[in-house]
Write a protein that holds these residues in place. Structure first.
Motif, PDB file in Angstrom:
ATOM      1  N   ALA A 143      39.822  64.421  79.751  1.00 50.50           N
ATOM      2  CA  ALA A 143      40.539  63.216  79.325  1.00 50.50           C
ATOM      3  C   ALA A 143      40.988  62.441  80.555  1.00 50.50           C
ATOM      4  N   THR A 144      40.616  61.178  80.600  1.00 52.00           N
ATOM      5  CA  THR A 144      40.928  60.353  81.763  1.00 52.00           C
ATOM      6  C   THR A 144      41.648  59.103  81.293  1.00 52.00           C
ATOM      7  N   GLY A 145      42.947  59.115  81.441  1.00 54.58           N
ATOM      8  CA  GLY A 145      43.734  57.970  80.982  1.00 54.58           C
ATOM      9  C   GLY A 145      43.878  57.965  79.468  1.00 54.58           C
ATOM     10  N   PRO A 146      44.499  56.915  78.941  1.00 55.11           N
ATOM     11  CA  PRO A 146      44.696  56.826  77.492  1.00 55.11           C
ATOM     12  C   PRO A 146      43.393  56.473  76.777  1.00 55.11           C
ATOM     13  N   SER A 147      43.375  56.594  75.462  1.00 53.31           N
ATOM     14  CA  SER A 147      42.216  56.157  74.699  1.00 53.31           C
ATOM     15  C   SER A 147      42.124  54.639  74.813  1.00 53.31           C
ATOM     16  N   ALA A 148      40.927  54.130  74.687  1.00 57.99           N
ATOM     17  CA  ALA A 148      40.738  52.691  74.900  1.00 57.99           C
ATOM     18  C   ALA A 148      39.514  52.220  74.145  1.00 57.99           C
ATOM     19  N   THR A 149      39.485  50.906  73.921  1.00 65.20           N
ATOM     20  CA  THR A 149      38.289  50.320  73.308  1.00 65.20           C
ATOM     21  C   THR A 149      38.123  48.902  73.804  1.00 65.20           C
ATOM     22  N   ALA A 150      36.890  48.459  73.849  1.00 69.77           N
ATOM     23  CA  ALA A 150      36.622  47.051  74.148  1.00 69.77           C
ATOM     24  C   ALA A 150      35.891  46.428  72.967  1.00 69.77           C
ATOM     25  N   ASP A 151      35.905  47.141  71.846  1.00 68.70           N
ATOM     26  CA  ASP A 151      35.089  46.704  70.714  1.00 68.70           C
ATOM     27  C   ASP A 151      35.656  45.498  69.974  1.00 68.70           C
ATOM     28  N   MET A 152      36.900  45.166  70.228  1.00 68.57           N
ATOM     29  CA  MET A 152      37.510  44.064  69.470  1.00 68.57           C
ATOM     30  C   MET A 152      37.620  42.799  70.321  1.00 68.57           C
ATOM     31  N   GLY A 153      36.765  42.686  71.307  1.00 69.78           N
ATOM     32  CA  GLY A 153      36.701  41.445  72.060  1.00 69.78           C
ATOM     33  C   GLY A 153      37.472  41.431  73.362  1.00 69.78           C
ATOM     34  N   ALA A 154      38.232  42.485  73.633  1.00 74.82           N
ATOM     35  CA  ALA A 154      38.919  42.600  74.919  1.00 74.82           C
ATOM     36  C   ALA A 154      39.319  44.062  75.069  1.00 74.82           C
ATOM     37  N   LEU A 155      39.591  44.483  76.301  1.00 72.00           N
ATOM     38  CA  LEU A 155      39.985  45.874  76.499  1.00 72.00           C
ATOM     39  C   LEU A 155      41.379  46.113  75.923  1.00 72.00           C
ATOM     40  N   VAL A 156      41.483  47.122  75.072  1.00 70.99           N
ATOM     41  CA  VAL A 156      42.777  47.483  74.487  1.00 70.99           C
ATOM     42  C   VAL A 156      43.021  48.954  74.758  1.00 70.99           C
ATOM     43  N   LYS A 157      44.187  49.266  75.301  1.00 74.02           N
ATOM     44  CA  LYS A 157      44.539  50.672  75.488  1.00 74.02           C
ATOM     45  C   LYS A 157      45.215  51.184  74.229  1.00 74.02           C
ATOM     46  N   GLY A 158      44.826  52.370  73.838  1.00 77.61           N
ATOM     47  CA  GLY A 158      45.346  52.907  72.595  1.00 77.61           C
ATOM     48  C   GLY A 158      44.412  52.547  71.467  1.00 77.61           C
ATOM     49  N   ALA A 159      43.347  53.323  71.306  1.00 74.71           N
ATOM     50  CA  ALA A 159      42.455  53.115  70.168  1.00 74.71           C
ATOM     51  C   ALA A 159      42.832  54.166  69.138  1.00 74.71           C
TER      52      ALA A 159
END
Ligand code: SF4
Lengths: 174, 726
Positions: A143-159
């Motif tokens: 695990a490296t850092g918090p969960s994240a996603t870029a799927d909603m048009g911008a990088l968001v931490k905490g998926a």
């Protein structure tokens, strides 16, 4: 492990906005209290590390919570099997104490790792796990850092997983 | 819909979002791999592990099966999609499951397991946020790693607001993410079965690696009691230790992250207790870890690919998406045009040819122009353009000898008769150019007239908006034959290779090259040598290209044996000599030519480094130029030499950083692709029309790039060597 490993680990974590604090065993209870945001749940850490001194008794953390308490918690406290310096990665073992649930179904994950379990490089970390898996057939999350996603048009931490992570590194000098 | 219309429509509707996202990934890749001290070694290591694993695949599958069963899991090897789906349905039915939650898996899309389960009335929920967006929108993925890359934030917000009608309309990426997380979170804790893919499987311990960032794969496994993992048989590697290079490379190569948030190393069934998430009395650790694990290993054409000498490399692919993101065409149309049933991007040609068949690959294979910008980006060193070429060759021949290619492998015939007319026209461009020069200027005049353009458009699919090359009456070879060498005591001797364009069309750059080399004390010869075979190769006419390669090496061999260097003006031809011929001629023949061949400015650079008198070349005191290197030249690592020489001679150089100019040989001439080609070129135009660049003369190394720039800009471009002889 050397202080150099801690500083590279700390630097890598810093790039991920993950605070890392080097603490002594006697500071453990206080530091945990500072790191958690209630309501907090945790795994029995004393058992994880086989060190009664690392018990979460006396902290605001509910150890071995019920599933409902887990889902209502903001913070989850677990141990980490390894810390990997060059990437700021934690190896989180999957145990029958449900550490996978406690580190995942929360907003804020506080991971406790012993300084002697820090390694410099990813490759060493994977080799260590490989040797262990050959014995135990165990599992771990790198695990490296918090969960994240870029799927909603911008990088968001905490998926699906935690939005924030914090690391406590236990020194060996006591 | 006609191809050109389909592409135009996709560029309009999805182009902007795809371009923004793929370029961000691509830029991220450059940055992230630059931090690795041993990037090249790491790629070679990853490559070697895959080569070995595929070589030993049957043995490793057996070993994996034993390990998984020792761990308490079950392995099912499925011949094809139907076989796999039947097994998955059975497991889900046995568990009596109402809901299956899924983490992202291309292989599960390949077999269309969702549809199979839904037909049994099972609720299948994609938990990867991008996949979920597509599930809600009922659309297909446009990218192998970021499936909803074609959708902007605004489009996703509109979709959610319309579909779910939330109290407050959703707007920001954060709001959308948290909304989806809530919705999916409830469904995950209620599901009985978790279905995942696997990025890697280790034969030694039965461990699987899952590379993700969202945490949905972790939840999918942790919150359910039955784990089904579907994976292609090619995912097996020998041991956990061998995951190391892949863990370091996969995120960097794909989305440009040093590592993704989570790399799950699971040896299922895992030890996490299976809890009832509504239970408020029992502590977590009091629940049992009563779990089932089913590994479904899928063949579906892969074992035949393993037997195929040309397609085998495809099985090394770790689906990182670098070949999509680094591809100029992909950046403009995305996977809905540049993709098949399941896979997209450059390597999709190999996957789709092997899994679905040549027909599917044929639908998009022409979008690979062979620019090679993906080659150095691929973490397992797959020669992706070659796979595209081979498949194109097979498609060309399909009429002749159907369906047997997969097992036969490529056996070049003497002729490439199967290729369609357009491909044969471009593939045999040497004949056209010879005729063109012989009859110039009549040929140029005739070619430009209305009726001929109409005919070319109709019969050959050449776009009428594209200016045609103008042939020079006097070829470079003819010009050279009429002059005497000016070098008396040569330092070195070199053949200037008269490539097709330099010889017939852009003769000036050839003359400048001769003069520059002579000024530096090189004795130059320009003999008649056949064209390199680049033109037929790019049309998938491998047999014809091989014939060229044999004749070229034969013509040049005596010179090389005599101590001549071979200097090449056209980068795509140099790439033939130093890269592609490896596949076309005998190894020592290839090596001899490759070792002695140089791009012209690379050669000038070498001469200057070795003490040649730079002042014999023209110089400038700080005049600005804008330089566009050539895609294949950059892949060969030869852009820097041109820049260094120009700077050494006092020019102030600005370089473009686009992956490709968009022309790519014949590609930009084709009616189906003209607009895409111009759209890709638009980015180069923007860079060269930016402030501070707008007024600079433009130089470019490649023929295609020169033609494209000519079409894009008012300024007429030249070859950089022409700056050295003024
Ligand atoms: S072919 Fe190479 S670059 Fe393309 S997806 Fe596969 S591994 Fe990545």
């Amino acid at each position: 492990m050397s202080g150099a490993t801690f500083s590279s680990f700390e630097r890598s974590l810093g790039e991920l906005d993950v605070p890392a604090t080097r603490i002594k065993r006697e500071e453990f209870t206080n530091q945990v209290e500072e790191a958690v945001e209630p309501p907090a749940v945790g795994v029995p850490l004393g058992e994880t590390f086989d060190e009664p001194a690392l018990s979460l008794d006396g902290t605001p953390v509910t150890v071995d919570p019920t599933p409902v308490a887990l889902r209502e918690a903001t913070t989850g406290v677990t141990g980490a099997r390894l810390g990997i310096g060059d990437y700021g990665t934690l190896a989180l073992s999957l145990t029958d104490r449900a550490s996978e649930l406690v580190s995942l179904f929360v907003e804020h994950h506080v991971a406790v790792v012993r300084e002697r379990d820090l390694v410099d490089e990813m490759r060493t970390g994977i080799e260590t796990l490989g040797e262990e898996f050959a014995e135990t057939r165990g599992s771990a999350i790198l695990a490296t850092g918090p969960s994240a996603t870029a799927d909603m048009g911008a990088l968001v931490k905490g998926a699906h997983g935690p939005r924030t992570v914090e690391v406590l590194v236990l020194t060996e000098d006591d | 819909m006609a191809k050109a219309d389909e592409i135009r429509e996709l560029m309009r509707t999805e182009g902007a979002a795809v371009a923004e996202n793929t370029r961000a990934f691509n830029d991220g890749r450059y940055e992230s791999v630059a931090d690795l001290e041993d990037y090249e070694a790491l790629k070679s290591e990853a490559r070697a592990i895959k080569e070995d694993a595929i070589e030993r695949l049957p043995e490793l599958i057996d070993e994996l099966e034993v390990a998984v069963e020792e761990n308490g899991g079950t392995v099912y090897i499925a011949d094809d999609a139907a076989d796999a789906n039947a097994y998955v349905r059975e497991v889900v039915a046995d568990r009596d499951a109402d809901r299956v939650v899924k983490s992202k898996s291309m292989t599960s899309e390949e077999i269309e397991v969702n549809e199979a389960l839904e037909s049994d009335g099972v609720d299948v929920v994609e938990t990867d946020l991008g996949e979920w967006v597509l599930q809600v929108a009922d659309e297909a993925p446009s990218h192998i790693v970021a499936p909803a890359i074609h959708k902007s934030r605004e489009a996703i917000a509109d979709l959610f607001n319309e579909r779910f009608d939330p109290d407050e309309p959703l707007e920001t990426a954060e709001e959308l993410t948290y909304f989806a997380r809530e919705k999916l979170g409830e469904q995950i804790v209620d599901a009985e079965v978790g279905l995942t893919g696997a990025n890697f499987l280790t034969a030694d311990t039965g461990t699987m690696a899952l590379v993700t960032s969202e945490g949905n794969a972790r939840k999918t496994v942790a919150a359910t009691d039955t784990q089904i993992t579907v994976a292609g048989v090619e995912k097996v590697v020998p041991s956990v230790e061998e995951l190391a290079p892949f863990v370091e490379l996969i995120g960097r190569s794909g989305t440009g992250q040093d590592i993704t948030s989570y790399v799950s190393l699971l040896t299922p069934p895992v030890e996490t207790p299976v809890v009832d998430f509504d239970d408020d009395e029992t502590p977590l650790s009091a629940f049992d870890a009563d779990r089932d694990f089913h590994l479904v290993l899928i063949d579906n054409g892969r074992l035949a690919m393993r037997e195929d000498d040309q397609l085998r490399e495809t099985l090394y692919c770790i689906r990182c998406s670098a070949c999509s993101n680094s591809c100029a065409n992909f950046q403009h149309v995305g996977g809905h045009a540049f993709g098949g049933e399941t896979y997209s991007g450059g390597i999709a040609t190999g996957w789709e040819a092997g899994i679905e068949g040549l027909d599917t690959a044929a639908e998009f294979n022409d979008l690979c122009t062979g620019c090679t910008r993906c080659v150095n980006a691929c973490p397992v060193e797959i020669d992706i353009p070659w796979i595209n070429t081979v498949v194109r060759d097979r498609i060309n021949r399909e009429g002749e000898r159907p369906a047997e290619w997969l097992v036969d492998g490529l056996t070049p015939d003497a002729e490439d008769e199967g290729a369609p007319l357009q491909k044969r026209f471009f593939g045999n461009f040497e004949t056209v150019a010879k005729l063109g020069s012989a009859t110039a200027p009549l040929s140029n005049w005739l070619a430009g007239t209305g009726p001929s353009r109409w005919l070319m458009s109709r019969a050959l699919g050449i776009d009428r908006r594209r200016a045609l090359p103008e042939f020079e009456r006097e070829t470079l070879v003819d010009w050279f034959a009429d002059r005497d060498s000016t070098v008396e005591t040569p330092e070195r001797r070199a053949v200037l290779y008269p490539d097709l364009y330099t010889n017939h069309v852009q003769v000036e750059r050839g003359k400048a090259a001769v003069e520059a080399l002579e000024a530096l004390g090189v004795e130059v010869v320009v003999p008649e040598v056949p064209s390199s075979g680049r033109a037929p190769l790019s049309q998938g006419m491998v047999a014809t290209a091989t014939d060229h390669a044999e004749r070229v090496t034969e013509a040049l061999a005596p010179y090389v044996a005599d101590g001549y260097d071979v200097v090449v003006v056209e980068p795509s031809d140099l790439a033939m000599f130093t890269r592609e011929y490896d596949r076309l001629v005998a190894e020592d023949t290839f090596e001899t030519l490759a070792e002695n061949s140089y791009e012209v400015l690379e050669y000038v650079y070498g001469l200057l480094e070795n003490g040649a008198d730079a002042d014999a070349l023209a110089s400038s005191d700080g005049a600005g130029v804008a330089y566009h290197s050539h895609c294949q030249q950059r892949t060969l690592g030869l852009e820097a030499h041109t820049v260094a020489v120009l700077e050494d001679r006092g020019f102030d150089v600005v370089t473009s950083d686009v992956e490709c100019c968009g022309m790519a040989g014949s590609f930009g001439y084709k009616r189906d692709y003209y607009e895409l080609s111009m759209d890709v070129g638009g980015r180069l135009r923007d860079q060269f029309e930016a402030d501070g660049v707008r007024d600079r003369p433009v130089v470019a190394s490649g023929t295609s790039c020169l033609e494209q720039i000519d079409a894009l800009l008012e300024r007429q471009p030249r070859h950089p060597v022409e700056l050295l002889v003024e």
